[in-house]
Structure formats: structure tokens, C-alpha cells
Design an enzyme around this catalytic site. Structure first.
Site, mmCIF file in Angstrom:
data_model
loop_
_atom_site.group_PDB
_atom_site.id
_atom_site.type_symbol
_atom_site.label_atom_id
_atom_site.label_comp_id
_atom_site.label_asym_id
_atom_site.label_seq_id
_atom_site.Cartn_x
_atom_site.Cartn_y
_atom_site.Cartn_z
ATOM 1 N N ASN A 125 1.297 -0.035 5.770
ATOM 2 C CA ASN A 125 2.422 -0.420 4.563
ATOM 3 C C ASN A 125 2.230 -1.909 4.800
ATOM 4 O OD1 ASN A 125 4.351 0.134 2.334
ATOM 5 N ND2 ASN A 125 2.660 -1.767 2.039
ATOM 6 N N GLY A 126 2.691 -2.715 4.566
ATOM 7 C CA GLY A 126 3.055 -4.101 4.740
ATOM 8 C C GLY A 126 2.101 -5.483 5.340
ATOM 9 N N TYR A 171 9.465 -4.102 -9.484
ATOM 10 C CA TYR A 171 8.519 -3.766 -10.019
ATOM 11 C C TYR A 171 7.643 -2.883 -9.088
ATOM 12 C CZ TYR A 171 2.848 -4.185 -10.412
ATOM 13 O OH TYR A 171 1.775 -4.278 -10.239
ATOM 14 N N GLY A 181 -1.236 0.752 -4.714
ATOM 15 C CA GLY A 181 -2.567 0.214 -4.384
ATOM 16 C C GLY A 181 -4.299 1.047 -5.382
ATOM 17 N N CYS A 185 1.006 -1.311 0.189
ATOM 18 C CA CYS A 185 0.203 -0.069 0.250
ATOM 19 C C CYS A 185 0.462 0.972 0.187
ATOM 20 C CB CYS A 185 -0.814 -0.403 0.886
ATOM 21 S SG CYS A 185 -2.091 -1.481 1.876
HETATM 22 O O1 LIG Z 1 2.409 -11.812 -14.816
HETATM 23 P P1 LIG Z 1 2.191 -11.575 -13.687
HETATM 24 O O2 LIG Z 1 0.742 -12.205 -12.988
HETATM 25 O O3 LIG Z 1 1.166 -10.977 -15.528
HETATM 26 O O4 LIG Z 1 2.496 -10.191 -13.520
HETATM 27 C C1 LIG Z 1 3.617 -9.864 -14.323
HETATM 28 C C2 LIG Z 1 2.795 -8.236 -14.465
HETATM 29 O O5 LIG Z 1 1.818 -6.970 -13.801
HETATM 30 C C3 LIG Z 1 2.971 -6.148 -13.698
HETATM 31 O O6 LIG Z 1 2.246 -5.714 -14.627
HETATM 32 P P2 LIG Z 1 0.986 -3.949 -14.483
HETATM 33 O O7 LIG Z 1 0.617 -4.468 -15.427
HETATM 34 O O8 LIG Z 1 0.496 -4.871 -13.154
HETATM 35 O O9 LIG Z 1 1.510 -2.858 -14.427
HETATM 36 P P3 LIG Z 1 2.881 -1.986 -15.633
HETATM 37 O O10 LIG Z 1 1.555 -1.051 -15.694
HETATM 38 O O11 LIG Z 1 3.858 -0.681 -14.008
HETATM 39 O O12 LIG Z 1 4.185 -2.598 -15.713
HETATM 40 C C4 LIG Z 1 4.471 -6.419 -14.441
HETATM 41 O O13 LIG Z 1 4.966 -5.576 -15.055
HETATM 42 C C5 LIG Z 1 4.448 -7.677 -15.169
HETATM 43 O O14 LIG Z 1 3.983 -6.644 -16.367
HETATM 44 N N1 LIG Z 2 -0.436 -3.847 0.606
HETATM 45 C C1 LIG Z 2 -0.159 -3.750 2.138
HETATM 46 O O1 LIG Z 2 0.502 -2.667 2.803
HETATM 47 C C2 LIG Z 2 -1.941 -3.821 2.847
HETATM 48 C C3 LIG Z 2 -1.897 -3.406 4.352
HETATM 49 C C4 LIG Z 2 -2.711 -4.385 4.825
HETATM 50 N N2 LIG Z 2 -2.331 -5.821 5.165
HETATM 51 C C5 LIG Z 2 -3.989 -4.589 4.362
HETATM 52 O O2 LIG Z 2 -4.457 -5.576 3.582
HETATM 53 O O3 LIG Z 2 -4.686 -3.511 4.034
HETATM 54 MG MG LIG Z 3 3.616 -4.688 -16.486
#
Ligand SMILES: O=P(O)(O)OC[C@H]1O[C@H](OP(=O)(O)OP(=O)(O)O)[C@H](O)[C@@H]1O
Ligand SMILES: NC(=O)CC[C@H](N)C(=O)O
Ligand SMILES: [Mg+2]
Length: 506
Positions: free
Chosen positions: A101-102, A256, A28, A2
Site C-alpha cells: 500500500n502506497g 476520507y 480499493g 490499497c
Molecule cells: O470532489 P470529488 O472529486 O467528487 O471527491 C470528493 C468526494 O469523493 C468522496 O466520496 P466517495 O463517493 O468516493 O465515497 P463515500 O461514499 O465514502 O463518501 C468524498 O467523500 C467526497 O464525497
Molecule cells: N493505492 C495503493 O496503495 C497502490 C499501490 C501501488 N502503488 C499500485 O499502484 O498498485
Molecule cells: Mg463522499
């Protein structure tokens, strides 16, 4: 992962918090929330949705005060219900609100302890509500005349009780703003200052981009186990609240999660991604010196940085073969697999001329469930590509995450129990290349050599907190299935400070 933010300023904080949340939106997309403090009262607005959908002018107008915290949520515990959006609030001691976050790895045990020993009730299935109550209970032991050291002592006891990854920002009614980071520094937190009329303004945030947008100067990251307290006069107090802190930040932030223009633990995320591209290029060259790649094409957005550097390093043309619909969010952090699958096609479209008759190397930052790459490879073939090769700037993701990334089950990970070649076959690639794990660590260390080690659990199955075993993961898998993640609990769970809703009249 988050996003959290806190701000103590000389003027109203609502707009600055909104702006900060907007630049943390990539962390998020499920819910957003803001709580401000004004004349001894907390004011709250939180709901499911993106920042721009949650806060309307009428909500903003009511979020008065020069102190506030904000949150954007990507659930990793409980459900995606609005009741579990953040910040959370408890009325005792003093009145405290918190954004987290976490992910806590011992929240079930803590919840029981809170009930039976601390006589506290948790009304949602969120681990963040647990974290807030543990802190509140520990702060309550300090008695009257709260000093910064009392707050830090309470944080020290929080670290003794809580396990997992956590970065949290909180407000203590009438005293100030607090943030703390887990003893391993798994999740990021930075703070910065800006000149103000009577005293300096202080912002605390998950990523430095939030400081940039508000005109704050980055002071530094919180160290693992360290806490920062900003009193009502804007004075900063910091203290280490653990005996043996060890910095092992989550390496997936660099792969990422974080924005490339953020600096986390002293390392520019952009620089680490460039370096990952360079290393991947070296590996590809070593494995296949006489390759026949005509063009390198990134899968937007996150992989673009690594793909560009990889192409330059290989001396191969780089082209933008896929165009991203800018109105669709990140697919990986969407809550359900059906939605994720559908969104890939809505989000990305191929430019036919860049594929026709060519041998293309598609580059992504990571392959997690394989949702993206499977569809993208098919799109490249449909667009007339001759051969489709695939490269991942991260190593195979084979193990669940328990520290704040929603990958709780091994079976949903395409590389779990599979060789690299088997993954390549499954996603329909003519050939697949993965980053080497040591190269990935080196790529990040090159940008900041001071980081000695990382949490790489999704790649190597080693969990830095030392409390994760097979039994834990089996139980997590059973409890955190698709249905429980998307389930909505009733509105009765919204207990605490009045939450402004859309029906509220001025
Ligand atoms: O193998 P998967 O389960 O598909 O996950 C990996 C993909 O998901 C993310 O992209 P995302 O669309 O979330 O964000 P981005 O636009 O920042 O690349 C990441 O950059 C990969 O492209
Ligand atoms: N991604 C997160 O940091 C999540 C925070 C918290 N565990 C929630 O589920 O709201
Ligand atoms: Mg992507």
C-alpha cells in the site's frame, strides 16, 4: 491507498483473509488478490474486481495453508491491468511474495538500478513489483541460515534505497511473514494477535477493522521505519530499521480514506471526524454569525460523522436529504472521470421534501475534483432548495498526492490555483466554507496528541519525504495521464506463480 493483510494462523487462513479483505474494500475497488503458502508452495488468485467477484468457492478451496497475504488495489502507478494486481512474487531468494500500500517516488530510478546493477527484470509498470525486487535483492545479500536480524538488515537497506509512502506485507517461503512501514509512517499498518491451538495467530493489516472482524486483539501500529517478522512458530520479532524515524501519517486517511471504526496510530478515525465537524462549525459561526441555514445535510457516506457534529454544534436541524444506493461503491476511487461522474448520480438521490423551500448547508468530508459537489448542488436545487450552501470538513485540496492516493495532477483538482470563493462559484454554491488547515491538524491531534505532525501535502504542498520538486510533479503529470491509468497491458505481463483463472477446472 490499497488495503493489505497478512495472517499466520493455526488453521487455514483463506476465509479469514477473505473476511479481512472485505472490510478493507473501501481502500480499493479495482482488483483483489490472495496468496497462501502450503507445504512449500505459493498458491495465488488475483484479478480485477471486488473481493466478492474475484474469489469464488473453487478459488477459495485451492488457497490452502495456514499462512497467507491479501491485497485490494486502487492503482497509483502503472495501469489498472490485472497483471499489476497483487500480491507479486519473485522466486529468489527462497521465494517471496509481497503486497504493498502506497507509492514509491523513485521507482523509475530503482527500476533502472535493478536492471543494470542488480540484474533483475521488472515485467510490469507497477512500483510494487519494484519494491518487492529491491527487498529480494537486499535479502539475497544475507546468505544462508536466515535469522530475523538478517531480514531486518535487508529492510534497513530497502529504506535506504526506496523513497515515498509504503506499507508492505510479505511472505518468505519457509521462514514466515514480514511487514514494514516507511520511515515517515505515511501509510498505516497495525498488527494484532488471537489465541491459537499450538501458538498465537498473528494478523497484520492496513486498518484495525480487519483485526476486529477476525477476532484479533489490536496490539499496536507499526512505528515508522519499523518491521515485524512472524516466524513459522508464530513468534513475533520487531525492530526499528531506520536511524531517525519521524511519524507523519497521511492526514487524508482521517479525512476520507479510512473507515470511521478504525484506530490508526492510536486515533479513532471516527473521533477525528467528529472533531473536524466541530471545528468547521466554529469557523462557520465565526465567519457568518447571523447565518440563515435551516438544515444541515450530509453527502453520504463519509461526511456523515462531521456533518452530524457540525449541525449539533450550530444548533441546526440535521437531516438525511440524500439516500445512497448501497450497491454502488466509492466514486472518488473509481479509475476514470467519466465513470466517476456517472456514478454520483447513480449513487445518490435526493428526498425532495427535505429541500423544498429551505436554505440548506450541504456538508462533504472533502472536495477534490469537484465531481460530487457540482452534481449534488444541482440536485438540491432541482429538489426545490431555496439557497444551497456548501461546507467541506477538509481544507481546499490544491496539490497532487505522490504517496498512494491517485491524484497525480494539479489541474484535475478544482481548488488548484483558485480561491475558496472561486471554487464556490464554480460548483454553483451560494456560499462555501472550508476547514482551516491548522484546525484539521488540531482535530486529529486532539484524539491522539502523540502524533506531532502529519503528511498534509495535498493541502499545503509540503512533501515530507523531501524529494518532490516542481520538475518531479511536471514529469508525473506528463506520464500519469488518464489514458495511461486506464490502459490494459496484455496477459503476457502475468509472469510468476500460476494465477488461478475462471477456466481452471478442479
Ligand atoms: O470532489 P470529488 O472529486 O467528487 O471527491 C470528493 C468526494 O469523493 C468522496 O466520496 P466517495 O463517493 O468516493 O465515497 P463515500 O461514499 O465514502 O463518501 C468524498 O467523500 C467526497 O464525497
Ligand atoms: N493505492 C495503493 O496503495 C497502490 C499501490 C501501488 N502503488 C499500485 O499502484 O498498485
Ligand atoms: Mg463522499
Amino acid at each position: 491507498m490499497c488495503g493489505i493483510v497478512g495472517l499466520m494462523a493455526n488453521q487455514a487462513v483463506n476465509q479469514a483473509l477473505y473476511d479481512a479483505l472485505t472490510v478493507l474494500q473501501h481502500r480499493g475497488q479495482d482488483a483483489a488478490g490472495m496468496m497462501t503458502w502450503h507445504e512449500g508452495h505459493f498458491l495465488l488468485r488475483k484479478s480485477n474486481g471486488l473481493v466478492r467477484d474475484v474469489f469464488h468457492t473453487r478459488h477459495m478451496a485451492r488457497l490452502k495453508g495456514n499462512l497467507g497475504i491479501g491485497h485490494i488495489r486502487y492503482p497509483t502507478a502503472g495501469s489498472s491491468s490485472e497483471a499489476e494486481s497483487q500480491p507479486f512474487y519473485v522466486n529468489s531468494p527462497y521465494g517471496i511474495s509481497l503486497a504493498h500500500n502506497g507509492n514509491l517516488t523513485n521507482s523509475d530510478q530503482l527500476k533502472q538500478e535493478l536492471f543494470s546493477s542488480d540484474l533483475r527484470h521488472i515485467n510490469t509498470s507497477s512500483d510494487s513489483e519494484v519494491l518487492l525486487n529491491v527487498f529480494a535483492h537486499e535479502l539475497g545479500k544475507q546468505g544462508h541460515d536466515l535469522e530475523p536480524d538478517d531480514i531486518f538488515d535487508a529492510v534497513r537497506r530497502v529504506h535506504r534505497r526506496c523513497r515515498g509512502g509504503y506499507a508492505a506485507v510479505a511472505m518468505i517461503n519457509g521462514f514466515g511473514m514480514l511487514a514494514f512501514r516507511d520511515p515517515h509512517g505515511i501509510r498505516p499498518v497495525v498488527f494484532g494477535t488471537r489465541e491459537g491451538a499450538a501458538h498465537q495467530d498473528v494478523m497484520i493489516a492496513s486498518e484495525s477493522v480487519a483485526l476486529d472482524v477476525g477476532g484479533f486483539e489490536l496490539c499496536r501500529d507499526l512505528a515508522p521505519g519499523e518491521a515485524i517478522f512472524v516466524d513459522m512458530q508464530g513468534n513475533i520479532h520487531t525492530r526499528s530499521c531506520v536511524d531517525r524515524p519521524r511519524l507523519t501519517p497521511c492526514i487524508f486517511e482521517y479525512v476520507y480514506l479510512a473507515r470511521p471504526d478504525s484506530i490508526l496510530d492510536g486515533a479513532y478515525v471516527y473521533g477525528t471526524r467528529l472533531e473536524m465537524g466541530r471545528k468547521l462549525g466554529d469557523r462557520l459561526q465565526a465567519q457568518w454569525p447571523d447565518h440563515d441555514i435551516d438544515v444541515v445535510i450530509p453527502i453520504p457516506d463519509t461526511s456523515r460523522t462531521s456533518a452530524l457534529e457540525l449541525a449539533q454544534h450550530l444548533g441546526v436541524t440535521y437531516r438525511e436529504g440524500f439516500i445512497k444506493n448501497r450497491y454502488i461503491g466509492r466514486t472518488f476511487i473509481m479509475p476514470g472521470q467519466t465513470q466517476r461522474r456517472k456514478s454520483v448520480r447513480q449513487k445518490l438521490n435526493a428526498i425532495g421534501s427535505e429541500f423544498a423551500g429551505k436554505n440548506v448547508l450541504l456538508v462533504d468530508d472533502s472536495i477534490v475534483r469537484g465531481t460530487t459537489c457540482k452534481q449534488i448542488i444541482q440536485m438540491a436545487r432541482d429538489a426545490g432548495a431555496n439557497k444551497v450552501y456548501f461546507a467541506s470538513a477538509a481544507p481546499p485540496v490544491r496539490y497532487p498526492n505522490v504517496y498512494g492516493i491517485d491524484m497525480p495532477t494539479a489541474n484535475e483538482l478544482i481548488a488548484h490555483g483558485r480561491s475558496e470563493a472561486e471554487v464556490g462559484e464554480l460548483i454553483g454554491a451560494d456560499r462555501i466554507f472550508y476547514q482551516d488547515i491548522e484546525d484539521m491538524k488540531e482535530a486529529c491531534r486532539k484524539i491522539n496528541p502523540a502524533i506531532e505532525a502529519f503528511d498534509c501535502s495535498v493541502f499545503d504542498g509540503h512533501y515530507v519525504t523531501g524529494d518532490i520538486d516542481g520538475a518531479y510533479l511536471t514529469q508525473l503529470e506528463a506520464s500519469r495521464n488518464e489514458a495511461s491509468r486506464t490502459q490494459h497491458v496484455g496477459d503476457h505481463a502475468l509472469v510468476g506463480v500460476h494465477n488461478q483463472d475462471d477456466d481452471d477446472q478442479d
